[in-house]
Design a protein around this motif. Sequence first.
Motif, PDB file in Angstrom:
ATOM      1  N   GLU A   1     -30.574 -30.823 -44.316  1.00 47.54           N
ATOM      2  CA  GLU A   1     -31.213 -31.681 -45.313  1.00 47.54           C
ATOM      3  C   GLU A   1     -30.858 -31.233 -46.733  1.00 47.54           C
ATOM      4  N   ASP A   2     -31.097 -29.971 -47.037  1.00 46.34           N
ATOM      5  CA  ASP A   2     -30.772 -29.442 -48.367  1.00 46.34           C
ATOM      6  C   ASP A   2     -29.454 -28.678 -48.265  1.00 46.34           C
ATOM      7  N   ASP A   3     -28.370 -29.420 -48.190  1.00 44.05           N
ATOM      8  CA  ASP A   3     -27.057 -28.826 -47.972  1.00 44.05           C
ATOM      9  C   ASP A   3     -26.617 -27.935 -49.125  1.00 44.05           C
ATOM     10  N   ARG A   4     -26.933 -28.343 -50.366  1.00 43.95           N
ATOM     11  CA  ARG A   4     -26.525 -27.541 -51.514  1.00 43.95           C
ATOM     12  C   ARG A   4     -27.231 -26.176 -51.516  1.00 43.95           C
ATOM     13  N   LYS A   5     -28.515 -26.153 -51.231  1.00 47.57           N
ATOM     14  CA  LYS A   5     -29.242 -24.880 -51.187  1.00 47.57           C
ATOM     15  C   LYS A   5     -28.680 -23.977 -50.101  1.00 47.57           C
ATOM     16  N   PHE A   6     -28.363 -24.563 -48.952  1.00 49.21           N
ATOM     17  CA  PHE A   6     -27.798 -23.773 -47.866  1.00 49.21           C
ATOM     18  C   PHE A   6     -26.501 -23.112 -48.304  1.00 49.21           C
ATOM     19  N   LEU A   7     -25.606 -23.894 -48.927  1.00 51.50           N
ATOM     20  CA  LEU A   7     -24.337 -23.338 -49.385  1.00 51.50           C
ATOM     21  C   LEU A   7     -24.567 -22.318 -50.497  1.00 51.50           C
ATOM     22  N   ALA A   8     -25.474 -22.619 -51.427  1.00 54.25           N
ATOM     23  CA  ALA A   8     -25.744 -21.700 -52.530  1.00 54.25           C
ATOM     24  C   ALA A   8     -26.256 -20.355 -52.017  1.00 54.25           C
ATOM     25  N   ASP A   9     -27.136 -20.372 -51.011  1.00 54.42           N
ATOM     26  CA  ASP A   9     -27.655 -19.123 -50.445  1.00 54.42           C
ATOM     27  C   ASP A   9     -26.533 -18.317 -49.805  1.00 54.42           C
ATOM     28  N   LEU A  10     -25.626 -19.008 -49.114  1.00 57.81           N
ATOM     29  CA  LEU A  10     -24.511 -18.319 -48.466  1.00 57.81           C
ATOM     30  C   LEU A  10     -23.582 -17.708 -49.515  1.00 57.81           C
ATOM     31  N   VAL A  11     -23.295 -18.461 -50.563  1.00 58.78           N
ATOM     32  CA  VAL A  11     -22.433 -17.960 -51.642  1.00 58.78           C
ATOM     33  C   VAL A  11     -23.079 -16.758 -52.325  1.00 58.78           C
ATOM     34  N   ALA A  12     -24.385 -16.828 -52.545  1.00 68.97           N
ATOM     35  CA  ALA A  12     -25.083 -15.742 -53.229  1.00 68.97           C
ATOM     36  C   ALA A  12     -24.976 -14.427 -52.464  1.00 68.97           C
ATOM     37  N   HIS A  13     -24.916 -14.495 -51.145  1.00 66.81           N
ATOM     38  CA  HIS A  13     -24.835 -13.287 -50.316  1.00 66.81           C
ATOM     39  C   HIS A  13     -23.404 -12.850 -50.036  1.00 66.81           C
ATOM     40  N   ALA A  14     -22.419 -13.681 -50.398  1.00 68.62           N
ATOM     41  CA  ALA A  14     -21.023 -13.377 -50.082  1.00 68.62           C
ATOM     42  C   ALA A  14     -20.454 -12.364 -51.072  1.00 68.62           C
ATOM     43  N   ARG A  15     -19.548 -11.561 -50.588  1.00 71.12           N
ATOM     44  CA  ARG A  15     -18.927 -10.566 -51.469  1.00 71.12           C
ATOM     45  C   ARG A  15     -17.889 -11.252 -52.366  1.00 71.12           C
ATOM     46  N   PRO A  16     -17.665 -10.743 -53.565  1.00 73.76           N
ATOM     47  CA  PRO A  16     -16.630 -11.309 -54.442  1.00 73.76           C
ATOM     48  C   PRO A  16     -15.260 -11.294 -53.757  1.00 73.76           C
ATOM     49  N   GLY A  17     -14.522 -12.386 -53.940  1.00 71.66           N
ATOM     50  CA  GLY A  17     -13.201 -12.497 -53.340  1.00 71.66           C
ATOM     51  C   GLY A  17     -13.191 -13.099 -51.957  1.00 71.66           C
ATOM     52  N   SER A  18     -14.354 -13.277 -51.355  1.00 70.57           N
ATOM     53  CA  SER A  18     -14.390 -13.917 -50.039  1.00 70.57           C
ATOM     54  C   SER A  18     -14.168 -15.418 -50.184  1.00 70.57           C
ATOM     55  N   HIS A  19     -13.916 -16.080 -49.076  1.00 67.60           N
ATOM     56  CA  HIS A  19     -13.580 -17.500 -49.086  1.00 67.60           C
ATOM     57  C   HIS A  19     -14.525 -18.291 -48.185  1.00 67.60           C
ATOM     58  N   PHE A  20     -14.590 -19.589 -48.470  1.00 68.60           N
ATOM     59  CA  PHE A  20     -15.360 -20.540 -47.674  1.00 68.60           C
ATOM     60  C   PHE A  20     -14.449 -21.705 -47.321  1.00 68.60           C
ATOM     61  N   LEU A  21     -14.294 -21.956 -46.033  1.00 61.82           N
ATOM     62  CA  LEU A  21     -13.506 -23.091 -45.562  1.00 61.82           C
ATOM     63  C   LEU A  21     -14.478 -24.075 -44.915  1.00 61.82           C
ATOM     64  N   ILE A  22     -14.604 -25.243 -45.525  1.00 62.93           N
ATOM     65  CA  ILE A  22     -15.664 -26.197 -45.179  1.00 62.93           C
ATOM     66  C   ILE A  22     -15.054 -27.530 -44.780  1.00 62.93           C
TER      67      ILE A  22
END
Length: 254
Positions: free
Chosen positions: A113-134
Amino acid sequence: MKEEVFALHSELESVHWWFVSRRKILLPLIHRVMSNTPGDMIVDVGCGTGGTVANFHNDFNCIGIDPSKSAIEKARAAYPSCQFICGHAPDDLGDIKDRTALYLLMDVLEHIEDDRKFLADLVAHARPGSHFLITVPAHMALWSQHDETALHVRRYEFDPFRLLWSGLPVQPLLVSFFNARLYPAIWMARKIGNLLGITFGSDGTDLGIPPAPVNSFLKTIFSGESERITQLLDNPKARPYSNGVSLLCLLRRS
């Protein structure tokens, strides 16, 4: 997703033209962004019944995570040599997130439902330089009973898709439609299905194995988009697909 859809995925994802072709398109992109750093991992978020992890684990250190107990049970039974977590990302990843170089979200966000929040939470916990393939399904014009059965909240248009990461600490490296070559045929099938109130697969979905020659032909057509999509990482003049059944992006954490 509904239980019957997980069962279909478990049965079909190793052979069905759509699953196989999607993996063939994504694999060159994964090779491009994964370093040779020992311990670097790929986390398949919303891994479902595990087919993606199973296909990539010989080349990469992979783990799948999904909140569905049923899906994870099927994944573990089918692929006992692979690692799976029943839980929610990023909270249940523990220190794995410190070693994660790539997050896969393969047709996941449309269920949230809240797709942006889900992605934002994942990005916030990701280490710098990591990637997301969506990847996500495209165009509400293609909405059908298949989406209802799969418990999709939406299909995406191009601009709303890009807004998902607007303002987040990520850099888009690639954004494109894909499954473009088969778009006219799939558009027609969805329109006919909606008009007649039918689907073209099992259990209220469009998932079903066509005859082997047809399945092979569709795999060839769809996976043939791989070269053009991979070129988007190297050639600033390369043009993304302007239309398709799905959308994909590759993001880099700042």
